[in-house]
Design a protein around this motif. Structure first.
Motif, PDB file in Angstrom:
ATOM      1  N   GLY A 137       0.847  -1.190   0.000  1.00 48.74           N
ATOM      2  CA  GLY A 137       0.000   0.000   0.000  1.00 48.74           C
ATOM      3  C   GLY A 137       0.881   1.238   0.000  1.00 48.74           C
ATOM      4  O   GLY A 137       1.772   1.394  -0.829  1.00 48.74           O
ATOM      5  N   SER A 138       0.686   2.115   0.959  1.00 48.24           N
ATOM      6  CA  SER A 138       1.468   3.342   1.038  1.00 48.24           C
ATOM      7  C   SER A 138       2.667   3.201   1.981  1.00 48.24           C
ATOM      8  O   SER A 138       3.403   4.155   2.197  1.00 48.24           O
ATOM      9  N   ARG A 139       2.864   2.016   2.527  1.00 51.05           N
ATOM     10  CA  ARG A 139       3.979   1.797   3.455  1.00 51.05           C
ATOM     11  C   ARG A 139       5.187   1.223   2.730  1.00 51.05           C
ATOM     12  O   ARG A 139       5.055   0.423   1.813  1.00 51.05           O
ATOM     13  N   MET A 140       6.370   1.642   3.194  1.00 48.74           N
ATOM     14  CA  MET A 140       7.604   1.128   2.632  1.00 48.74           C
ATOM     15  C   MET A 140       8.563   0.812   3.774  1.00 48.74           C
ATOM     16  O   MET A 140       8.733   1.607   4.703  1.00 48.74           O
ATOM     17  N   PHE A 141       9.161  -0.370   3.699  1.00 51.85           N
ATOM     18  CA  PHE A 141      10.142  -0.799   4.682  1.00 51.85           C
ATOM     19  C   PHE A 141      11.432  -1.068   3.930  1.00 51.85           C
ATOM     20  O   PHE A 141      11.479  -1.915   3.048  1.00 51.85           O
ATOM     21  N   ASP A 142      12.475  -0.321   4.296  1.00 50.09           N
ATOM     22  CA  ASP A 142      13.733  -0.381   3.563  1.00 50.09           C
ATOM     23  C   ASP A 142      14.804  -1.050   4.419  1.00 50.09           C
ATOM     24  O   ASP A 142      15.306  -0.451   5.368  1.00 50.09           O
ATOM     25  N   TRP A 143      15.116  -2.298   4.080  1.00 52.52           N
ATOM     26  CA  TRP A 143      16.176  -3.032   4.761  1.00 52.52           C
ATOM     27  C   TRP A 143      17.332  -3.267   3.798  1.00 52.52           C
ATOM     28  O   TRP A 143      17.997  -4.312   3.854  1.00 52.52           O
ATOM     29  N   SER A 144      17.586  -2.297   2.930  1.00 56.05           N
ATOM     30  CA  SER A 144      18.647  -2.453   1.929  1.00 56.05           C
ATOM     31  C   SER A 144      20.006  -2.110   2.520  1.00 56.05           C
ATOM     32  O   SER A 144      20.120  -1.331   3.475  1.00 56.05           O
ATOM     33  N   PHE A 145      21.055  -2.713   1.928  1.00 54.19           N
ATOM     34  CA  PHE A 145      22.418  -2.415   2.356  1.00 54.19           C
ATOM     35  C   PHE A 145      22.754  -0.947   2.083  1.00 54.19           C
ATOM     36  O   PHE A 145      23.440  -0.306   2.866  1.00 54.19           O
ATOM     37  N   ARG A 146      22.265  -0.431   0.983  1.00 53.38           N
ATOM     38  CA  ARG A 146      22.538   0.956   0.632  1.00 53.38           C
ATOM     39  C   ARG A 146      22.040   1.900   1.719  1.00 53.38           C
ATOM     40  O   ARG A 146      22.755   2.814   2.141  1.00 53.38           O
ATOM     41  N   THR A 147      20.817   1.684   2.192  1.00 48.79           N
ATOM     42  CA  THR A 147      20.266   2.535   3.248  1.00 48.79           C
ATOM     43  C   THR A 147      21.082   2.413   4.520  1.00 48.79           C
ATOM     44  O   THR A 147      21.354   3.410   5.193  1.00 48.79           O
ATOM     45  N   LYS A 148      21.508   1.197   4.852  1.00 51.06           N
ATOM     46  CA  LYS A 148      22.334   0.989   6.054  1.00 51.06           C
ATOM     47  C   LYS A 148      23.660   1.730   5.931  1.00 51.06           C
ATOM     48  O   LYS A 148      24.128   2.343   6.883  1.00 51.06           O
ATOM     49  N   LEU A 149      24.281   1.643   4.744  1.00 47.23           N
ATOM     50  CA  LEU A 149      25.552   2.337   4.541  1.00 47.23           C
ATOM     51  C   LEU A 149      25.390   3.850   4.610  1.00 47.23           C
ATOM     52  O   LEU A 149      26.183   4.547   5.244  1.00 47.23           O
ATOM     53  N   LEU A 150      24.363   4.364   3.937  1.00 43.64           N
ATOM     54  CA  LEU A 150      24.160   5.814   3.911  1.00 43.64           C
ATOM     55  C   LEU A 150      23.725   6.365   5.271  1.00 43.64           C
ATOM     56  O   LEU A 150      23.953   7.536   5.570  1.00 43.64           O
ATOM     57  N   ALA A 151      23.122   5.530   6.094  1.00 45.06           N
ATOM     58  CA  ALA A 151      22.705   5.973   7.427  1.00 45.06           C
ATOM     59  C   ALA A 151      23.907   6.202   8.336  1.00 45.06           C
ATOM     60  O   ALA A 151      23.824   6.960   9.297  1.00 45.06           O
ATOM     61  N   ASN A 152      25.030   5.587   8.011  1.00 50.37           N
ATOM     62  CA  ASN A 152      26.218   5.728   8.847  1.00 50.37           C
ATOM     63  C   ASN A 152      27.428   5.997   7.953  1.00 50.37           C
ATOM     64  O   ASN A 152      28.350   5.204   7.871  1.00 50.37           O
ATOM     65  N   LYS A 153      27.400   7.132   7.284  1.00 48.10           N
ATOM     66  CA  LYS A 153      28.459   7.486   6.334  1.00 48.10           C
ATOM     67  C   LYS A 153      29.834   7.552   6.991  1.00 48.10           C
ATOM     68  O   LYS A 153      30.838   7.260   6.361  1.00 48.10           O
ATOM     69  N   ALA A 154      29.887   7.948   8.244  1.00 49.82           N
ATOM     70  CA  ALA A 154      31.174   8.072   8.939  1.00 49.82           C
ATOM     71  C   ALA A 154      31.870   6.730   9.067  1.00 49.82           C
ATOM     72  O   ALA A 154      33.100   6.675   9.129  1.00 49.82           O
ATOM     73  N   ALA A 155      31.147   5.647   9.090  1.00 45.73           N
ATOM     74  CA  ALA A 155      31.747   4.316   9.254  1.00 45.73           C
ATOM     75  C   ALA A 155      32.251   3.737   7.940  1.00 45.73           C
ATOM     76  O   ALA A 155      33.013   2.761   7.972  1.00 45.73           O
ATOM     77  N   ILE A 156      31.922   4.316   6.801  1.00 45.74           N
ATOM     78  CA  ILE A 156      32.337   3.761   5.516  1.00 45.74           C
ATOM     79  C   ILE A 156      33.854   3.678   5.378  1.00 45.74           C
ATOM     80  O   ILE A 156      34.365   2.635   4.996  1.00 45.74           O
ATOM     81  N   PRO A 157      34.624   4.740   5.712  1.00 44.64           N
ATOM     82  CA  PRO A 157      36.099   4.613   5.606  1.00 44.64           C
ATOM     83  C   PRO A 157      36.651   3.493   6.487  1.00 44.64           C
ATOM     84  O   PRO A 157      37.556   2.761   6.075  1.00 44.64           O
ATOM     85  N   GLU A 158      36.096   3.332   7.669  1.00 47.57           N
ATOM     86  CA  GLU A 158      36.552   2.272   8.564  1.00 47.57           C
ATOM     87  C   GLU A 158      36.271   0.886   7.974  1.00 47.57           C
ATOM     88  O   GLU A 158      37.120   0.007   8.021  1.00 47.57           O
ATOM     89  N   VAL A 159      35.085   0.731   7.398  1.00 49.38           N
ATOM     90  CA  VAL A 159      34.723  -0.545   6.765  1.00 49.38           C
ATOM     91  C   VAL A 159      35.661  -0.836   5.601  1.00 49.38           C
ATOM     92  O   VAL A 159      36.133  -1.954   5.446  1.00 49.38           O
ATOM     93  N   LEU A 160      35.966   0.178   4.790  1.00 49.64           N
ATOM     94  CA  LEU A 160      36.855   0.010   3.640  1.00 49.64           C
ATOM     95  C   LEU A 160      38.285  -0.311   4.073  1.00 49.64           C
ATOM     96  O   LEU A 160      38.979  -1.065   3.380  1.00 49.64           O
ATOM     97  N   ARG A 161      38.730   0.227   5.190  1.00 48.02           N
ATOM     98  CA  ARG A 161      40.086  -0.089   5.678  1.00 48.02           C
ATOM     99  C   ARG A 161      40.198  -1.549   6.081  1.00 48.02           C
ATOM    100  O   ARG A 161      41.242  -2.161   5.975  1.00 48.02           O
ATOM    101  N   ARG A 162      39.118  -2.137   6.536  1.00 49.64           N
ATOM    102  CA  ARG A 162      39.135  -3.537   6.988  1.00 49.64           C
ATOM    103  C   ARG A 162      39.061  -4.526   5.821  1.00 49.64           C
ATOM    104  O   ARG A 162      39.331  -5.697   6.004  1.00 49.64           O
ATOM    105  N   VAL A 163      38.710  -4.042   4.639  1.00 52.66           N
ATOM    106  CA  VAL A 163      38.574  -4.942   3.497  1.00 52.66           C
ATOM    107  C   VAL A 163      39.897  -5.332   2.937  1.00 52.66           C
ATOM    108  O   VAL A 163      40.859  -4.752   2.912  1.00 52.66           O
TER     109      VAL A 163
END
Length: 163
Positions: A137-163
């Motif tokens: 209907g008019s509800r949307m539930f977003d459990w995407s990886f993209r949303t999780k990453l964008l919600a915590n932009k500060a952690a992206i460099p840390e995640v990339l350093r661990r790769v």
């Protein structure tokens, strides 16, 4: 006689249901023609129409005492049309095209936990990277990886350093 139709697990989307309904209608047309031939004494019989395993299983489960009648076929078609009009439908967006097994598993979960006649539309959007987005209907539930990453932009460099 009222008989609740239980959709086969492989009938997942509104398109699958529409296809099943067409097959049952085609079988009904053949069945009615065969009844007329029997009543008029015509011996030539047309070959049974090719129908899917889903339609065959549904017809077998709907038959009373193992036999189909004109009335049961008419009732089955009416029930399928009712489900087509009234069944709740959700849309699940995934990052890749889901396999048949995944489609069936997600539809089964929805039918067990939400509604027994739930239909599921699937769409693909690679931009979500993974996870899923569910719309009802008019509800949307977003459990995407993209949303999780964008919600915590500060952690992206840390995640990339661990790769």
């Amino acid at each position: 006689m009222t008989h609740n139709v239980s959709l086969p697990s492989t009938v997942v989307s509104p398109q699958d249901l529409a296809s099943l309904l067409l097959e049952v209608r085609r079988y009904n047309t053949w069945f009615q023609a065969e009844l007329i031939k029997q009543r008029t004494g015509v011996l030539a019989s047309a070959e049974t129409p090719d129908i899917s395993a889903e339609a065959t299983t549904l017809l077998a489960s709907y038959a009373t005492d193992g036999h189909l009648t004109s009335e049961t076929l008419t009732t089955l078609i009416a029930e399928l049309e009712r489900i087509k009009k009234t069944a709740p439908t959700i849309t699940i967006t995934l990052a890749d095209i889901p396999s048949g097994a995944l489609r069936a598993e997600l539809a089964s979960w929805c039918r067990t936990n939400i509604s027994p006649s739930m239909l599921v539309q699937f769409s693909c959007n690679r931009r979500i990277l993974g996870g899923m987005v569910v719309r009802y209907g008019s509800r949307m539930f977003d459990w995407s990886f993209r949303t999780k990453l964008l919600a915590n932009k500060a952690a992206i460099p840390e995640v990339l350093r661990r790769v």
